[in-house]
Design an enzyme around this catalytic site. Structure first.
Site, PDB file in Angstrom:
ATOM      1  N   GLU A 520     -61.300 -13.701  -4.492  1.00  0.00           N
ATOM      2  CA  GLU A 520     -62.274 -14.182  -5.181  1.00  0.00           C
ATOM      3  C   GLU A 520     -62.228 -15.044  -6.559  1.00  0.00           C
ATOM      4  O   GLU A 520     -62.233 -16.306  -6.148  1.00  0.00           O
ATOM      5  CB  GLU A 520     -63.360 -12.943  -5.664  1.00  0.00           C
ATOM      6  CG  GLU A 520     -64.750 -13.460  -6.036  1.00  0.00           C
ATOM      7  CD  GLU A 520     -65.651 -12.329  -5.442  1.00  0.00           C
ATOM      8  OE1 GLU A 520     -65.526 -11.393  -5.012  1.00  0.00           O
ATOM      9  OE2 GLU A 520     -67.072 -12.676  -5.798  1.00  0.00           O
ATOM     10  N   GLU A 790     -64.077  -3.157 -12.564  1.00  0.00           N
ATOM     11  CA  GLU A 790     -65.279  -3.698 -12.231  1.00  0.00           C
ATOM     12  C   GLU A 790     -66.368  -2.725 -12.182  1.00  0.00           C
ATOM     13  O   GLU A 790     -67.478  -3.239 -12.654  1.00  0.00           O
ATOM     14  CB  GLU A 790     -65.010  -4.574 -10.781  1.00  0.00           C
ATOM     15  CG  GLU A 790     -66.336  -4.949 -10.329  1.00  0.00           C
ATOM     16  CD  GLU A 790     -65.979  -5.460  -8.684  1.00  0.00           C
ATOM     17  OE1 GLU A 790     -64.865  -5.303  -8.299  1.00  0.00           O
ATOM     18  OE2 GLU A 790     -66.888  -6.517  -8.605  1.00  0.00           O
TER      19      GLU A 790
HETATM   20  C1  BGC Z   1     -68.139 -10.625  -8.693  1.00  0.00           C
HETATM   21  C2  BGC Z   1     -68.831 -10.464  -9.691  1.00  0.00           C
HETATM   22  C3  BGC Z   1     -70.345 -11.304  -9.651  1.00  0.00           C
HETATM   23  C4  BGC Z   1     -70.897 -10.736  -8.459  1.00  0.00           C
HETATM   24  C5  BGC Z   1     -72.318 -11.238  -8.473  1.00  0.00           C
HETATM   25  C6  BGC Z   1     -68.780 -10.195  -7.340  1.00  0.00           C
HETATM   26  O1  BGC Z   1     -68.537 -10.488  -6.291  1.00  0.00           O
HETATM   27  O2  BGC Z   1     -67.036 -10.280  -8.830  1.00  0.00           O
HETATM   28  O3  BGC Z   1     -68.548 -10.026 -11.021  1.00  0.00           O
HETATM   29  O4  BGC Z   1     -70.986 -11.515 -10.826  1.00  0.00           O
HETATM   30  O5  BGC Z   1     -70.228 -10.640  -7.408  1.00  0.00           O
HETATM   31  O6  BGC Z   1     -73.098 -10.043  -7.973  1.00  0.00           O
END
Ligand code: BGC
Length: 930
Positions: A520, A790
């Site tokens: 990501e 997270e």
């Molecule tokens: C990210 C988040 C981001 C989100 C959106 C995720 O995959 O890691 O931190 O804001 O997607 O909902």
């Protein structure tokens, strides 16, 4: 009624002061400044209370010799009566590719400081762009189309030589790549940047880096070399491979097929004549030891293929191929696919239309962490533990025979049996491989073109137990100077603060990424807006965000919406934009203004910001709050969602207020009035739609109350109090011996403790802060966290990585995500009580909040904190004395004042509701409240 007792007031001393901390464009001594009128700033230092600047003078010159009064050939500002500690350069046009020398002095009353230590900075190309061609290798390979199979091409080596005809007095290089690159001159790597020139939408903009090569060049033959890898330009990016985005759904080659290099060297000869040399088809190219060099997947280094002396003039490159102008690889049209698009796109060379100097501190190797332990988990497999979750690489040290191979895999967590937990890496292979050359004295290696998010390193390849020193962690991040500290009597709370700083470090890799480990690592805007104010507490992030705000603007949609992440390599989710994510375009400039006092964070982006607000209004003409883009809403809340239109209404109000403040700061009265009217209408519509006659909010989630309070939808004190009481009641109703009762997600958690404190529930805020129970920050610490997770349930005692109910998808579970770390803003501004009262801390608000009752855990009895503001360090400490009195101490930097609010009686001796405020002058202050 008791009054504040001033214990100690150092008398006003007329000590000499100094002028220090000179910065250009928010950086110390930057290399590569292309602003025509860069911001120049300084600080004053000295002992004694009340020290304040009354005037300043700045000199800029093209040589150290000319840097004197009456001689400064670029600018002598003269004595400027002003208390401001910054100004925009206003002298003669700054020369390009040149060292600029400068110094400053200040006056306090009628006393002048000595001149500051002279500083210098290197200009890039001012008012022009590099024009040398980009070069590549002849790339006849077919375009990679296999979605299943990894394609990991080697890094490319480039070199040329040149012999100057005359004596060189100055040689300034401007270099860039489509890909990531290292520059080498006469056998030496230049600079210490990693991943240059950073991530941009290369179809709109790229950065170049500026280097002074003068001391490295000789009068005889010189060699210039570079190593170029795919990076963000051509390598795997984000979850592209996972979900099938990019050309042919492969997740790579997002911007182009073939990486390219551009070097432009401006030479000045002894006789004053100049010449520009750079990349062209006379350069040679080959591949070297980096047989794989991918940002996400990792690097493979075959040390047997090292090319000794490749960047020296004497090297024989006759076996290397000729480089070609990058455009000569010809057009390459492929089908680009993402959530919203399926179209033919060009992936051949496209010169970035805008080339600018890299405007921030580069990513550097900041710190090394020796491994703390090594365990043999199965025959031939060892797991090293660094004791800290980081982003970066490792240095591998081995003594091995030629061809012996070491495979390194990385993880943030371990399974109970000691295996590394890699499920959360998804498609990021995150594996480095080293093939030894067999150096008798041993060999060391650190990869250059990849990084990982990890605490544990699994190594295979050692025949016998490896020494602990075989692995050293190398912490990489954008080199933003640290600027915070916090400690208190509760070690868990102290650790939460440290974990947030580590999480910031783990995600400040050229841009604010969401996480460093899985596939990501994107600049998610929601995360950034939630955390921007915290980030600016922990480090001087001004230059860092100045860069990212450009990337954010480059990827604005045709409607004017800021995207959900920037750069925006491919579209994902329900829409390009979204409530509370797109808002970063307004919130981040506002946060940076508050932290630094620099209005250019919004003046530079004002047209895009107003366009965004107008576009948002155009789809919600009545200002009622409607679904706006992707519905992430209060992302990762615990089964307590808040409707999307409600969140939109709150954020629309939030950003309208900020726009109104920023319009007013620019003197735009009509615009300020417009946003003020919007805010009023949004508030009225909130009342009509959501506020019940009994003061409750329907629908009723914890975050609904938090947002109503934080976004100023509720303004009447009685209503605010009622909403705060109801929020506290909701949390308490949900609480049990096994649960704190907190259910807020990304959006609600950031302002949760601030609104609890503001509505008279500071004790509940402290209870949550100090809890060790699920869900809470302390729960993470109790479970070994060294960074912020997270999710509240990233790991639970009952279900491991399976979440609260054991069903969670472990793949979507990062242990280094900074959004919940925004609680550190409350720790600094409310618990320690240091906040800007005016943008940039010219006026400081000191308002600590103390426990009034034991909140379950041992109540906090002391706090020590500091923040390095643009004016210097603000330090405070408070402490419960043995007899129950409160000792409060603060140091305020020169050139500021502080408004201090303290209780009239000690918080540990009953009711402390009554407070008293007073203005503090620069210096040290101490108060004992009986
Ligand atoms: C990210 C988040 C981001 C989100 C959106 C995720 O995959 O890691 O931190 O804001 O997607 O909902």
């Amino acid at each position: 009624m008791k009054t504040l007792t001033a214990l100690l007031f150092t008398c006003i001393l007329a000590h000499a002061h100094t002028t220090v901390g000179l910065k250009v464009a928010h950086q110390s001594a930057p290399l590569g400044v292309d602003d025509k009128a860069p911001r120049l700033s300084w600080r004053i230092e000295g002992d004694g209370n009340g020290l304040a600047q009354s005037a300043y003078q700045i000199l800029l010159a093209t040589s150290p010799e000319a840097l004197k009064e009456g001689g400064a050939d670029l600018w002598d500002s003269g004595e400027v009566k002003s208390t401001s500690a910054s100004t925009a350069y206003a002298g003669k046009a700054l020369p390009s590719s040149a060292w600029i020398h400068w110094k400053a002095r200040t006056w306090a009353g009628d006393k002048a400081s000595e001149w500051s230590e002279p500083q210098r900075f290197l200009t890039a190309l001012i008012g022009s762009q590099p024009t040398q061609p980009y070069i590549s290798f002849k790339d006849a390979s077919p375009f990679h189309k296999d979605q299943k199979k990894l394609h990991l091409p080697p890094a490319r080596y480039y070199r040329t030589t040149f012999k100057p005809e005359k004596k060189i007095t100055r040689a300034i290089a401007h270099a860039s790549a489509l890909g990531i690159y290292d520059l080498h001159v006469n056998g030496q790597r230049i600079g210490d940047a990693h991943f240059a020139p950073g991530w941009t939408n290369y179809r709109k903009r790229a950065y170049y880096n500026t280097y002074d090569l003068t001391p490295l060049l000789t009068d005889s033959n010189n060699a210039i070399g570079a190593v170029v890898a795919d990076g963000w330009y051509a390598g795997y990016v984000g979850y592209g491979k996972l979900v099938g985005y990019g050309p042919n759904k492969t997740g790579r080659n997002i911007y182009g097929k073939t990486p390219a290099l551009m070097v432009e060297i401006h030479l000045t000869y002894e006789d004053g004549s100049t010449e520009v040399i750079g990349t062209d088809a006379t350069w040679k190219t080959t591949t070297g030891p980096e047989t794989e060099a991918d940002f996400l997947m990792g690097e493979t280094y075959d040390a047997r293929k090292e090319i000794t002396g490749w960047a020296t003039a004497a090297f024989d490159d006759s076996k290397w191929q000729s480089a070609i102008p990058a455009k000569d690889n010809g057009p390459v049209t492929e089908t680009f696919i993402d959530k919203f698009t399926k179209e033919k796109r060009e992936f051949g060379f496209i010169r970035p239309p805008v080339l600018q100097a890299y405007p921030a501190q580069p990513v550097r190797a900041i710190e090394e962490l020796p491994a703390k332990s090594v365990k043999n988990i199965k025959p031939g497999t060892w797991v090293f533990d660094l004791g800290q979750n980081i982003a970066g690489n490792v240095r591998l040290k081995v003594k091995a025979k030629p061809g012996e191979t070491f495979v390194l895999r990385f993880a943030e967590m371990l399974h109970p049996d000691g295996r590394i937990m890699t499920e959360n890496l998804r498609q990021a292979r995150s594996t480095d491989t080293y093939i030894a050359k067999g150096a008798p004295e041993g060999e060391t290696w650190t990869p250059r073109f990849t990084f990982h998010g990890f605490q544990f390193v699994e190594v295979t390849g050692f025949a016998t137990e490896p020494p602990l020193g075989s692995i050293t962690g190398v912490v990489l991040h954008s080199d933003t100077p640290f600027s915070s500290g916090f400690e208190c009597s509760d070690p868990v709370v102290t650790k939460v603060f440290q974990n947030a700083v580590w999480t910031q470090r783990g995600n400040w890799i050229d841009l604010p990424t969401d996480c460093p480990q899985r596939d990501e690592r994107m600049g998610w805007t929601g995360d950034a807006q939630i955390y921007a104010a915290s980030a600016a507490i922990h480090a001087d992030v001004a230059a860092f965000f100045r860069k990212w705000l450009r990337e954010l603007e480059d990827d604005v949609t045709k409607e004017g919406y800021y995207p959900s992440y920037a750069p925006y390599p491919f579209g994902h989710g329900g829409a390009v934009h979204g409530t509370a994510w797109s808002d970063a375009g307004v919130i981040v400039p506002h946060a940076l203004w508050m932290a630094t006092g620099d209005t250019s964070f919004f003046t530079a982006h004002w047209p895009a910001m107003t366009r965004f607000m107008d576009a948002r209004k155009a789809q919600d003409t009545d200002l009622k709050g409607t679904a706006f883009g992707a519905p992430w809403g209060d992302w990762l809340n615990l089964d307590d969602p808040t409707p999307h239109p409600y969140v939109e209404l709150a954020y629309f109000a939030h950003t309208s207020r900020m726009m109104q403040e920023m319009a007013a700061a620019q003197g735009f009265k009509d615009e300020a009035a417009k946003y003020s009217t919007w805010l009023e209408t949004l508030r009225a519509n909130f009342r009509k739609q959501y506020l019940q006659p009994d003061g409750t909010i329907k629908p009723e989630s914890q975050s609904a109350y938090v947002l109503a309070l934080d976004c100023d939808l509720l303004t009447e004190p009685a209503e605010r109090k009622a909403a705060g009481d109801r929020l506290a009641a909701l949390i308490r109703a949900k609480a049990s011996p096994k649960n704190t009762g907190m259910t807020t997600g990304f959006l609600g958690t950031k302002p949760l403790l601030p609104v609890l404190t503001a509505t008279g529930h500071h004790d509940l805020a402290l209870t949550l802060m100090q809890s060790r129970q699920y869900p809470s920050w302390g729960y993470e610490v109790e479970n070994g966290a060294t960074t912020i997770w997270e999710r509240w349930n990233s790991y639970t005692k009952e279900h491991g990585f399976g979440g609260a109910d054991g069903k969670m998808n472990a793949a979507m579970n990062s242990f280094s995500h900074y959004a919940f770390g925004a609680v550190t803003e409350w720790m600094m501004t409310t618990l320690a009580g240091i906040a800007p009262a005016e943008p940039g801390y010219a006026k400081i608000r000191l308002h600590p909040h103390f426990p009034t009752a034991a909140p379950g855990a041992e109540p906090i009895t002391w706090v020590k904190a500091h923040h390095d503001s643009p004016y210097g360090r603000i330090s405070v400490s408070w402490k419960r004395e043995a007899n129950g009195s409160l000792l409060y101490e603060a140091t305020i930097p020169p050139n500021t004042t502080a408004e201090l609010t303290l209780p009239k009686s000690s918080p540990w001796k009953g009711d402390n509701a009554e407070t008293e405020s007073r203005t503090l002058q620069p210096g040290e202050h101490s108060f004992l409240i009986p």
